[in-house]
Design a protein around this motif. Structure first.
Motif, PDB file in Angstrom:
ATOM      1  N   SER A 313       0.934  -1.264   0.006  1.00 46.92           N
ATOM      2  CA  SER A 313       0.148  -0.070  -0.108  1.00 46.92           C
ATOM      3  C   SER A 313       0.884   1.282   0.173  1.00 46.92           C
ATOM      4  O   SER A 313       1.932   1.470   0.841  1.00 46.92           O
ATOM      5  CB  SER A 313      -1.235  -0.017   1.393  1.00 46.92           C
ATOM      6  N   TRP A 358      -2.968   4.220  -4.318  1.00 38.98           N
ATOM      7  CA  TRP A 358      -4.310   5.002  -4.073  1.00 38.98           C
ATOM      8  C   TRP A 358      -4.181   6.503  -4.444  1.00 38.98           C
ATOM      9  O   TRP A 358      -3.224   7.230  -4.280  1.00 38.98           O
ATOM     10  CB  TRP A 358      -4.519   4.984  -2.177  1.00 38.98           C
ATOM     11  N   SER A 368      -8.216   4.740  -0.688  1.00 42.34           N
ATOM     12  CA  SER A 368      -8.211   3.653   0.054  1.00 42.34           C
ATOM     13  C   SER A 368      -9.408   3.430   0.916  1.00 42.34           C
ATOM     14  O   SER A 368      -9.845   2.183   0.961  1.00 42.34           O
ATOM     15  CB  SER A 368      -6.920   3.759   1.143  1.00 42.34           C
ATOM     16  N   ASN A 387       1.956  -0.646   4.441  1.00 41.42           N
ATOM     17  CA  ASN A 387       1.963   0.763   4.054  1.00 41.42           C
ATOM     18  C   ASN A 387       3.316   1.403   4.169  1.00 41.42           C
ATOM     19  O   ASN A 387       3.806   1.392   5.433  1.00 41.42           O
ATOM     20  CB  ASN A 387       0.695   1.332   4.661  1.00 41.42           C
TER      21      ASN A 387
END
Length: 533
Positions: A313, A358, A368, A387
């Motif tokens: 992420s 994102w 997200s 992330n």
């Protein structure tokens, strides 16, 4: 008797020594999992070798940060970046697509040029803010004045009439352009304290000046626009040499520009001394209507447990004062490079690996949050989310985010990471759930085990976070490479783990502000119509 006693004692000592040796050997095995796991696992070694000997980071960084540049949501740069990422993933044999989740106000930045034309000639260092209205093609030339002083909001309604046809300065003039660390190194103690005291007085006076208008930093520009101002001039200094924060405009018809501390101070002093400075501002921009906004999603399908997921992420968007290099170009590069490496050396993972880049994180984790809201079937089966967001530095902190048993599984995965990487990392288990700040919080709120790979500062908050100097040259590629290795190994270990990660949550503490037990964060819906309502 003495001989027998000595013989007995020697045997007892030998037995004790043997037990100690045995215990030490067992403890040594468990105290050094890194060395043993790495030495015995060819995939871990292949990840390390590929990252060090065939890194694509510098090339990816050039293409994303220099060729494409900033990635403000709703702009051509953002769309170009999404398309580039899909093509790049596909070139590595990884399926990828841009998934639409909303719409945004479309805007395109053009040339900004700002000149002092009276009482002398000087080109000034500044730019228009995101979503600023355009000037006419030939620019606007007008006097610059300081925000009118009024004793209260009623008096301000009369004072505001003086702004008509003028550029209005709405930021405090900084008394020094030297950061505090520079003063602390060179100034006398008396001089340092005097500077801080004077700055505090100026800050209090400026806060009162703004408060007496009856508006705040968001509503004041619109009020000045309504009163006929030619434009808004500000300077959002980041308290570092040459660094300003560059955010968005709140005007609809007149331009909003940000000037460097040095040039803003020049104009401010001229206005204070009655020299009536004039500037010419050419700030070309274009409204492009309603634009779709996306997340770029890449997928490496799992072979044994394809409906369980590891998510890599990073937010893809940025502000556009510079090129978004460390916020969050570096996080994006980490996740893309980790995916490239894994596809090459671990092409058939047990669990499905998803890379989520994102959109519109900067406006409230919108991309997200939309993904979490739109894909509950994936979120409920997430093994882990990794992330990375806060800058170019090597990862130095990982929290368990309030998942009670996070130590058990994250600890197992970290054991496979080289000691030269983990020696810098502090962990806190089980930690507390993150409530914002970056995209991992969107998943934590939904109950999915999501972890922030938090980086060493490199003066991120002052020099590159949302500033005009967040550029390629601020990237520390050795640290980014370390983070790619860390992410790839954690992903591999999470994929191979025979156990599904526990989602059991800690009992949260009593909130001292309310006296009541704190609650786990709850999912929030995204803004799917940014700047359009």
């Amino acid at each position: 008797m003495r001989y027998l006693y000595k013989t007995f004692e020697m045997k007892k000592w030998a037995a004790s020594f043997y037990v100690l040796i045995l215990l030490f050997s067992v403890n040594s095995v468990f105290a050094q999992p890194n060395r043993n796991t790495q030495a015995n696992d060819p995939v871990v070694q292949a990840i390390i070798n590929e990252a060090n000997n065939n890194s694509q980071l510098e090339q990816l960084g050039y293409e994303l940060l220099d060729e494409i540049g900033p990635r403000l949501v709703g702009t051509p740069g953002m769309q170009k970046a999404h398309d580039w990422a899909v093509d790049k993933f596909n070139s590595w044999g990884i399926d990828a697509e841009n998934q639409a989740w909303g719409e945004w106000r479309g805007w395109e930045r053009g040339i900004t040029h700002i000149d002092l034309v009276e009482p002398r000639i000087k080109s000034l260092n500044g730019t228009q803010l995101a979503w600023s209205p355009s000037t006419p093609k030939n620019g606007i030339t007008a006097e610059v004045m300081i925000l009118p002083l009024a004793k209260d909001s009623i008096a301000f309604q009369d004072a505001i009439k003086s702004v008509k046809g003028k550029f209005v300065m709405i930021s405090m003039n900084q008394p020094t352009g030297r950061p505090d660390y520079n003063w602390e190194e060179y100034a006398t103690e008396e001089s340092l304290e005097k500077m801080k005291s004077e700055r505090d007085e100026l800050r209090a006076a400026w806060y009162e000046r703004i408060s007496n208008t009856g508006y705040n930093s968001r509503t004041l520009p619109a009020a000045l626009e309504e009163a006929g101002a030619a434009g808004i001039v500000m300077s959002n200094w980041s308290r570092g040499f040459g660094a300003n924060k560059i955010f968005g405009a709140y005007t609809k018809e007149i331009p909003t520009i940000d000037l460097s501390l040095e040039d803003y101070g020049l104009l401010f002093r001229m206005a204070e001394h009655g020299d009536k400075p004039q500037i010419k501002v050419t700030a070309i921009s274009k409204e492009t209507g309603v634009q779709p906004t996306f997340n770029t999603i890449a997928t490496i399908k799992g072979t044994e447990k394809p409906e369980e997921y590891i998510v890599l992420s990073a937010h893809f968007d940025s502000w556009d004062g510079a090129s978004g290099a460390t916020d969050n170009g570096t996080g994006t590069l980490v996740m893309m490079e980790a995916a490239r490496i894994l596809k090459k050396v671990y092409p058939n993972p047990k669990r499905t690996i998803i890379v989520g880049l994102w959109g519109s994180e900067e406006q409230g984790l919108n991309g997200s949050r939309a993904y979490v809201e739109d894909h509950p079937e994936i979120v409920k089966n997430i093994q882990a989310v990794f992330n990375q967001d806060n800058g170019t530095g090597r990862v130095v902190n990982i929290s368990g985010q309030g998942f009670l048993h996070s130590y058990d599984y994250v600890g197992r995965w970290l054991a496979a990471v080289p000691r030269e990487i983990t020696q810098h990392i502090e962990t806190s288990f089980p930690g507390s759930p993150g409530r914002g700040g970056s995209d991992y919080a969107s998943f934590v709120a939904a109950g999915a085990p999501a972890f922030s790979l938090s980086s060493l500062s490199w003066d991120y908050g002052t020099y590159t976070w949302h500033t005009n100097i967040d550029t390629y040259d601020k990237v520390v590629f050795d640290d980014v490479r370390s983070n790619a290795v860390l992410t790839a190994i954690l992903t591999y270990m999470a994929s191979e783990d025979p156990e599904k990660t526990s989602r059991e949550q800690i009992n949260l503490h009593i909130d001292p502000r309310t006296g009541e037990k704190a609650e786990w964060p709850t999912p929030r819906s995204p803004n799917r119509k940014g700047g359009l309502e």
